[in-house]
Design an enzyme around this catalytic site. Structure first.
Site, mmCIF file in Angstrom:
data_model
loop_
_atom_site.group_PDB
_atom_site.id
_atom_site.type_symbol
_atom_site.label_atom_id
_atom_site.label_comp_id
_atom_site.label_asym_id
_atom_site.label_seq_id
_atom_site.Cartn_x
_atom_site.Cartn_y
_atom_site.Cartn_z
ATOM 1 N N HIS A 98 0.788 -1.241 0.000
ATOM 2 C CA HIS A 98 0.000 0.000 0.000
ATOM 3 C C HIS A 98 0.818 1.287 0.000
ATOM 4 C CE1 HIS A 98 1.159 0.082 4.189
ATOM 5 N NE2 HIS A 98 0.681 1.285 4.294
HETATM 6 N N1 UDP Z 1 -3.654 -4.850 9.062
HETATM 7 C C1 UDP Z 1 -4.917 -5.374 9.283
HETATM 8 N N2 UDP Z 1 -5.626 -5.816 8.181
HETATM 9 C C2 UDP Z 1 -5.141 -5.781 6.917
HETATM 10 C C3 UDP Z 1 -3.833 -5.253 6.721
HETATM 11 C C4 UDP Z 1 -3.122 -4.783 7.805
HETATM 12 O O1 UDP Z 1 -5.391 -5.449 10.410
HETATM 13 O O2 UDP Z 1 -5.846 -6.180 5.988
HETATM 14 C C5 UDP Z 1 -2.895 -4.361 10.217
HETATM 15 C C6 UDP Z 1 -1.547 -5.008 10.392
HETATM 16 O O3 UDP Z 1 -1.649 -6.208 11.096
HETATM 17 C C7 UDP Z 1 -0.768 -3.943 11.139
HETATM 18 C C8 UDP Z 1 -1.358 -2.662 10.608
HETATM 19 O O4 UDP Z 1 -2.610 -2.991 10.044
HETATM 20 O O5 UDP Z 1 -0.997 -4.019 12.520
HETATM 21 C C9 UDP Z 1 -0.444 -2.093 9.589
HETATM 22 O O6 UDP Z 1 -1.069 -1.085 8.921
HETATM 23 P P1 UDP Z 1 -0.601 -0.577 7.484
HETATM 24 O O7 UDP Z 1 0.098 -1.663 6.778
HETATM 25 O O8 UDP Z 1 -1.812 0.022 6.862
HETATM 26 O O9 UDP Z 1 0.360 0.647 7.839
HETATM 27 P P2 UDP Z 1 1.894 0.773 8.219
HETATM 28 O O10 UDP Z 1 2.194 -0.132 9.369
HETATM 29 O O11 UDP Z 1 2.688 0.481 7.001
HETATM 30 O O12 UDP Z 1 2.021 2.216 8.623
#
Ligand code: UDP
Length: 360
Positions: free
Chosen positions: A210
């Site tokens: 993403h």
């Molecule tokens: N996550 C979730 N469902 C999904 C994808 C990700 O619950 O379909 C959770 C994942 O386990 C983690 C968090 O969302 O705890 C990560 O978010 P994201 O990847 O959107 O953002 P980043 O961590 O890269 O800022």
């Protein structure tokens, strides 16, 4: 004490759930009650990117929902700044609590700092050293206007010290580790995702994609999807697809590249833990997912050019491969991830420590 919590994106709901729970626990056994006022900026608004986390993780309902989303960075941050200031003037908090590195983090930090309200930043000090990333700009500014910083690792502490931020730092551990440990059992009992998708431990790869650097560059996105398609000829790949990535795939006619993948809607946190814990391997550009792979001792391949979570790479559990089809395939086939594991992200009690420090 009154705290205003500012959140707006999926990973922030998960992090804030940990601190909200610690606040509730504190209030249950103390007479010095903390009142938490929650502002949801509306940055993520799809029910499976927002509401489901509030329900499942028992996060208090937001007191304010600003409904600001789907705009350019400047417009989104500007509108948030404008609206958050009004709420802060009305609620007069003792602390503003911000999380991570999104536009909501930046707007919350600026609105509070300009009103001379102390800002506490959870997950401070993370750096990719890549200023092309919108997240890096948000982190840098948020850290430099915060009065209290909660870096989750020694690396994050060092980054702050190197930028001249030497006071009011508390390495309390990582709230994401708290979340993973706390919800793991519940996830085992409640999630039906493995059964629904007919998956068994170790017979699938989990992937997420993403980050703007991958989705907004069609060449990178194509490379990643082609790499995943090739890998999925051997092991099936489950791809819970972020709405932004989905729209970009559709708008650029790349759907065919996903034909071999099991593309599903974004899943809840309890379902995500089950997918992560039982995957043979994880291929991701998410910060949170890279760490969760480590928490659950699952090998990770990171489809970025760098990571903020360098400890996972140094420990031998995470490999950085960029958005390069050949390197993705090669890493899946040849990387040896069988390495020692140690607790790198605290002990699962970061949330309690944050509340204690805020109380002074
Ligand atoms: N996550 C979730 N469902 C999904 C994808 C990700 O619950 O379909 C959770 C994942 O386990 C983690 C968090 O969302 O705890 C990560 O978010 P994201 O990847 O959107 O953002 P980043 O961590 O890269 O800022």
């Amino acid at each position: 004490m009154r705290i205003v919590t500012i959140i707006g994106a999926r990973p922030q709901f998960i992090k804030a759930a940990v601190v909200s729970r610690a606040i509730k626990a504190h209030n249950a056994q103390s007479t010095s009650i903390i009142e938490e006022v929650i502002i949801h900026t509306g940055q993520h608004y799809d029910p499976n990117m927002s509401e489901i986390f509030f329900e499942e993780m028992n996060i208090p309902k937001p007191n304010y929902n600003l409904n600001i989303n789907g705009k350019s960075h400047g417009k989104m941050t500007g509108e948030m700044l404008f609206s958050i200031e009004d709420v802060l003037l009305e609620t007069k908090p003792d602390w503003v609590l911000i999380y991570g590195d999104t536009n909501s983090t930046l707007a919350g930090a600026l609105a509070a700092a300009k009103l001379k309200i102390p800002v506490a930043h959870v997950e401070a000090g993370l750096r990719s050293f890549n200023r092309q990333m919108p997240e890096e700009i948000n982190r840098l500014i948020a850290d430099h206007v915060s009065s209290l910083l909660f870096p989750p690792t020694q690396t994050a502490v060092n980054n702050l010290v190197n930028e001249g931020i030497e006071k009011n730092l508390e390495n309390v551990g990582d709230v994401m580790y708290d979340a993973s440990l706390f919800y793991r059992e519940e996830s085992k009992n409640k999630s039906k995702i493995l059964k629904d998708l007919n998956l068994k431990k170790g017979n699938f790869i989990l992937s997420t994609c993403h980050r703007a650097e991958n989705t907004d560059d069609i060449n990178r996105l194509k490379n990643i999807l082609e790499g995943l398609a090739e890998v999925s000829k051997d092991t099936s790949i489950i791809l819970p697809l972020h709405p932004r990535t989905k729209a970009i795939i559709e708008n650029n006619g790349l759907q065919e590249l996903t034909n071999l993948l099991t593309v599903i809607e974004p899943v809840s946190f309890l379902d995500m833990i089950q997918l992560e814990e039982n995957a043979k391997m994880i291929i991701t550009d998410s910060g949170g997912v890279q760490k969760e792979a480590y928490f659950f001792k699952v090998p990770c391949i990171t489809i970025r050019d760098e990571t903020e979570w360098v400890e996972t790479v140094e420990a031998g559990w995470n490999k950085i491969v960029g958005a390069d089809k050949t390197r993705i395939i090669d890493a899946v086939q040849t990387t040896d991830f069988n390495k020692p594991w140690q607790e790198l992200y605290g002990d699962g009690h970061a949330g309690e420590r944050i509340v204690k420090i805020l109380l002074g």
